[in-house]
Design a protein around this motif. Structure first.
Motif, short mmCIF file in Angstrom:
data_model
loop_
_atom_site.label_atom_id
_atom_site.label_comp_id
_atom_site.label_asym_id
_atom_site.label_seq_id
_atom_site.Cartn_x
_atom_site.Cartn_y
_atom_site.Cartn_z
N ASN A 26 -35.67 17.87 -16.56
CA ASN A 26 -35.74 17.95 -15.10
C ASN A 26 -34.52 17.31 -14.44
OD1 ASN A 26 -38.16 19.38 -14.68
ND2 ASN A 26 -39.30 17.58 -15.31
N TYR A 27 -33.97 16.25 -15.04
CA TYR A 27 -32.76 15.64 -14.51
C TYR A 27 -31.61 16.64 -14.54
CZ TYR A 27 -29.07 12.23 -13.71
OH TYR A 27 -28.00 11.55 -13.19
N ILE A 30 -32.28 19.46 -11.95
CA ILE A 30 -32.03 19.05 -10.57
C ILE A 30 -30.54 18.81 -10.34
CG2 ILE A 30 -32.51 17.28 -8.84
CD1 ILE A 30 -35.30 17.00 -10.03
N TYR A 39 -29.80 22.37 -3.92
CA TYR A 39 -30.96 21.46 -3.82
C TYR A 39 -30.55 20.24 -3.01
CZ TYR A 39 -33.07 23.97 -7.81
OH TYR A 39 -33.60 24.89 -8.65
N ALA A 41 -32.45 17.28 -3.03
CA ALA A 41 -32.91 16.04 -3.67
C ALA A 41 -31.88 15.55 -4.68
CB ALA A 41 -34.24 16.28 -4.38
N SER A 44 -31.77 11.78 -9.47
CA SER A 44 -32.61 10.66 -9.89
C SER A 44 -34.08 10.87 -9.53
CB SER A 44 -32.10 9.37 -9.26
OG SER A 44 -32.16 9.45 -7.85
N THR A 45 -34.38 11.87 -8.74
CA THR A 45 -35.76 12.21 -8.42
C THR A 45 -36.53 12.62 -9.67
OG1 THR A 45 -34.94 13.05 -6.32
CG2 THR A 45 -37.19 13.60 -6.86
N VAL A 48 -39.30 10.43 -11.35
CA VAL A 48 -40.68 10.38 -10.85
C VAL A 48 -41.62 11.03 -11.87
CG1 VAL A 48 -42.20 11.20 -9.00
CG2 VAL A 48 -39.93 10.33 -8.46
N TYR A 49 -41.11 11.98 -12.64
CA TYR A 49 -41.94 12.63 -13.66
C TYR A 49 -42.35 11.67 -14.77
CZ TYR A 49 -40.83 17.20 -11.69
OH TYR A 49 -40.71 18.27 -10.86
#
Length: 73
Positions: A26-27, A30, A39, A41, A44-45, A48-49
């Motif tokens: 996901n890093y 994103i 995107y 965001a 580093s969001t 959260v996962y």
């Protein structure tokens, strides 16, 4: 009890490996999306996962310790 201790220890290790893979994927996703797809965001969001995995790992480690202590009694 010793078997349950071993099982929950193994699940905690597997959850940590899966967590690393999911967060890394996901890093990268994103990060790529922020550079090319627009995107908004930050990358580093993706960390959260990790929260649900960390909760599961803590629960498994606590259960491992409890079952290990009960097996020694």
């Amino acid at each position: 009890m010793k078997t349950l201790s071993f099982i929950f220890g193994a699940v905690a290790i597997m959850l940590s490996d899966i967590m690393c893979a999911v967060v890394a994927f996901n890093y990268c996703d994103i990060l790529w999306g922020a550079k090319t797809a627009g995107y908004s965001a930050p990358a580093s969001t993706a960390f959260v996962y990790a929260i649900p995995y960390l909760i599961g790992i803590v629960i498994c480690v606590v259960l491992t310790i409890v079952f290990r202590k009960k097996s020694k009694i």
